[in-house]
Design a protein around this motif. Sequence first.
Motif, PDB file in Angstrom:
ATOM      1  N   UNK A 140     -24.903  -0.414  85.045  1.00 52.24           N
ATOM      2  CA  UNK A 140     -25.557  -1.355  84.129  1.00 52.24           C
ATOM      3  C   UNK A 140     -24.973  -1.266  82.717  1.00 52.24           C
ATOM      4  N   UNK A 141     -24.875  -2.409  82.075  1.00 53.50           N
ATOM      5  CA  UNK A 141     -24.253  -2.456  80.751  1.00 53.50           C
ATOM      6  C   UNK A 141     -24.992  -1.578  79.739  1.00 53.50           C
ATOM      7  N   UNK A 142     -26.324  -1.525  79.813  1.00 51.74           N
ATOM      8  CA  UNK A 142     -27.069  -0.727  78.848  1.00 51.74           C
ATOM      9  C   UNK A 142     -26.747   0.763  78.958  1.00 51.74           C
ATOM     10  N   UNK A 143     -26.474   1.210  80.187  1.00 53.50           N
ATOM     11  CA  UNK A 143     -26.091   2.616  80.375  1.00 53.50           C
ATOM     12  C   UNK A 143     -24.701   2.865  79.813  1.00 53.50           C
ATOM     13  N   UNK A 144     -23.792   1.937  80.069  1.00 53.97           N
ATOM     14  CA  UNK A 144     -22.435   2.075  79.540  1.00 53.97           C
ATOM     15  C   UNK A 144     -22.447   2.080  78.007  1.00 53.97           C
ATOM     16  N   UNK A 145     -23.233   1.188  77.421  1.00 46.50           N
ATOM     17  CA  UNK A 145     -23.325   1.132  75.955  1.00 46.50           C
ATOM     18  C   UNK A 145     -23.865   2.447  75.389  1.00 46.50           C
ATOM     19  N   UNK A 146     -24.856   3.003  76.065  1.00 45.09           N
ATOM     20  CA  UNK A 146     -25.437   4.267  75.598  1.00 45.09           C
ATOM     21  C   UNK A 146     -24.418   5.403  75.689  1.00 45.09           C
ATOM     22  N   UNK A 147     -23.612   5.414  76.744  1.00 43.01           N
ATOM     23  CA  UNK A 147     -22.595   6.458  76.904  1.00 43.01           C
ATOM     24  C   UNK A 147     -21.501   6.334  75.848  1.00 43.01           C
ATOM     25  N   UNK A 148     -21.173   5.109  75.514  1.00 36.53           N
ATOM     26  CA  UNK A 148     -20.184   4.892  74.448  1.00 36.53           C
ATOM     27  C   UNK A 148     -20.746   5.389  73.119  1.00 36.53           C
ATOM     28  N   UNK A 149     -22.012   5.083  72.865  1.00 35.02           N
ATOM     29  CA  UNK A 149     -22.647   5.511  71.618  1.00 35.02           C
ATOM     30  C   UNK A 149     -22.713   7.028  71.520  1.00 35.02           C
ATOM     31  N   UNK A 150     -22.873   7.694  72.673  1.00 36.55           N
ATOM     32  CA  UNK A 150     -22.926   9.156  72.690  1.00 36.55           C
ATOM     33  C   UNK A 150     -21.547   9.788  72.619  1.00 36.55           C
ATOM     34  N   UNK A 151     -20.510   8.976  72.799  1.00 40.40           N
ATOM     35  CA  UNK A 151     -19.159   9.510  72.805  1.00 40.40           C
ATOM     36  C   UNK A 151     -18.724  10.027  74.161  1.00 40.40           C
ATOM     37  N   UNK A 152     -19.554   9.792  75.185  1.00 39.42           N
ATOM     38  CA  UNK A 152     -19.208  10.249  76.541  1.00 39.42           C
ATOM     39  C   UNK A 152     -18.162   9.351  77.191  1.00 39.42           C
ATOM     40  N   UNK A 153     -18.077   8.086  76.727  1.00 40.76           N
ATOM     41  CA  UNK A 153     -17.085   7.137  77.212  1.00 40.76           C
ATOM     42  C   UNK A 153     -16.439   6.447  76.014  1.00 40.76           C
ATOM     43  N   UNK A 154     -15.181   6.060  76.186  1.00 38.89           N
ATOM     44  CA  UNK A 154     -14.538   5.221  75.178  1.00 38.89           C
ATOM     45  C   UNK A 154     -14.864   3.770  75.491  1.00 38.89           C
ATOM     46  N   UNK A 155     -14.594   2.895  74.576  1.00 39.34           N
ATOM     47  CA  UNK A 155     -14.845   1.471  74.792  1.00 39.34           C
ATOM     48  C   UNK A 155     -14.003   0.947  75.947  1.00 39.34           C
ATOM     49  N   UNK A 156     -12.752   1.426  76.041  1.00 41.70           N
ATOM     50  CA  UNK A 156     -11.876   0.997  77.137  1.00 41.70           C
ATOM     51  C   UNK A 156     -12.414   1.471  78.482  1.00 41.70           C
ATOM     52  N   UNK A 157     -12.918   2.700  78.522  1.00 42.05           N
ATOM     53  CA  UNK A 157     -13.463   3.230  79.777  1.00 42.05           C
ATOM     54  C   UNK A 157     -14.705   2.448  80.201  1.00 42.05           C
ATOM     55  N   UNK A 158     -15.516   2.088  79.234  1.00 40.60           N
ATOM     56  CA  UNK A 158     -16.711   1.302  79.543  1.00 40.60           C
ATOM     57  C   UNK A 158     -16.331  -0.076  80.065  1.00 40.60           C
ATOM     58  N   UNK A 159     -15.305  -0.662  79.480  1.00 39.11           N
ATOM     59  CA  UNK A 159     -14.840  -1.981  79.929  1.00 39.11           C
ATOM     60  C   UNK A 159     -14.318  -1.896  81.364  1.00 39.11           C
ATOM     61  N   UNK A 160     -13.552  -0.843  81.652  1.00 41.35           N
ATOM     62  CA  UNK A 160     -13.012  -0.671  83.005  1.00 41.35           C
ATOM     63  C   UNK A 160     -14.128  -0.373  84.015  1.00 41.35           C
ATOM     64  N   UNK A 161     -15.185   0.293  83.540  1.00 42.25           N
ATOM     65  CA  UNK A 161     -16.293   0.623  84.436  1.00 42.25           C
ATOM     66  C   UNK A 161     -16.991  -0.619  84.969  1.00 42.25           C
ATOM     67  N   UNK A 162     -16.859  -1.739  84.291  1.00 45.33           N
ATOM     68  CA  UNK A 162     -17.462  -2.983  84.747  1.00 45.33           C
ATOM     69  C   UNK A 162     -16.669  -3.603  85.895  1.00 45.33           C
ATOM     70  N   UNK A 163     -15.540  -2.970  86.233  1.00 43.97           N
ATOM     71  CA  UNK A 163     -14.692  -3.519  87.293  1.00 43.97           C
ATOM     72  C   UNK A 163     -14.694  -2.652  88.553  1.00 43.97           C
ATOM     73  N   UNK A 164     -15.546  -1.626  88.565  1.00 51.41           N
ATOM     74  CA  UNK A 164     -15.653  -0.768  89.751  1.00 51.41           C
ATOM     75  C   UNK A 164     -17.122  -0.573  90.100  1.00 51.41           C
ATOM     76  N   UNK A 165     -17.449  -0.465  91.375  1.00 47.01           N
ATOM     77  CA  UNK A 165     -18.845  -0.217  91.766  1.00 47.01           C
ATOM     78  C   UNK A 165     -19.210   1.238  91.495  1.00 47.01           C
ATOM     79  N   UNK A 166     -20.492   1.503  91.429  1.00 50.21           N
ATOM     80  CA  UNK A 166     -20.938   2.883  91.261  1.00 50.21           C
ATOM     81  C   UNK A 166     -20.429   3.742  92.413  1.00 50.21           C
TER      82      UNK A 166
END
Length: 342
Positions: free
Chosen positions: A24-50
């Motif tokens: 879910x996008x809200x989880x990805x956004x939260x991980x980016x805000x925490x520094x656990x993911x980069x913006x590029x990693x979050x963008x790529x995560x939208x292209x793969x299933x859990x």
Amino acid sequence: MRKNFVFAKVSRPEIARIFLSPAPQEILDALVAEGALTSDEARLARRVPIAENITVEADSGGHTDNRPLSVILPLVLGLREELRTEFAYSNPVYVGAAGGLGTPEAIAASFAMGADYVLTGSVNQSAIEAGISTGVKSLLAKAKATDMVMAPSADMFEIGAKVQVLKSGTMFAIRAQKLFDLYQRHTAFSDIPEDQRKRVEKEIFNASLTEIWDKTRQFWEKRNAKEVERALKNPRYQMALTFRWYLGLASHWAIQGETSRALDYQIWCGPAMGAFNEWVKGSFLEDVSQRNVAQIGRNLMLGAMLTERLNQLRLYGVHIPPDQSRFRPVPLDENLRPTPPQ
């Protein structure tokens, strides 16, 4: 390249949808805000299933929805194609089958329905490598496909959740249901009629309810003292924890081979076990001491392959003699070639 993978086992399409969708996008956004993911990693995560590997579990041992594989597997396969198109996944998503797979025919049917792989469970419990007692393995080796029953679950006792267990050779299911019935009808130990209380203490607990509660209390004081506090304030919850003492230990007694508790063994098992036993009759795998997971797996897969080929021949009008229509287990090497019996 992702380093971590999720392998999911599901029995409901709505749960499969979650795993077959991107995070879910809200989880990805939260991980980016925490520094656990980069913006590029979050963008790529939208292209793969859990999860890129989903196992569809049909009627199986233990916790199960008792759903037929012929119903649930096609639903999830269709869902996979729907979501793969919607999210334009570049990598394949694999959907496997589990539950009720104890014969080559069952496995061949799974592949015919579109499964990418199969997963066996119950049939491996009687294998040499299984971490249960020899007495339980003997019971499993004698089981028939109709020797299973649903019984109250220890971990979700209060809500009435059930698990599928072996019925033949054990009184666990009957006794566990008796405890659940008492829990439903009464709000405290003091509400249970004396004759029923004495019968439960003698036939199920082999001790007084007071003694069992004391053991239960000691267990939870070490694990989570808040559970004891809750039970002391709520007599009905105290009763539930005490009854769960029996349901929880019944599995340990089976694993450890506690002979004094043989009638209380809780053995998670699905009907595949009985089908497997019928299939291996007269073969080397009828002997429990010969059952290892490699031989079980090799024979099931080779049998499934031969079953599929025979079905193809029948479609072309080739007559297959009845005595040649079913593969029987033989010792096989890693290349699925017969080996001399040891």
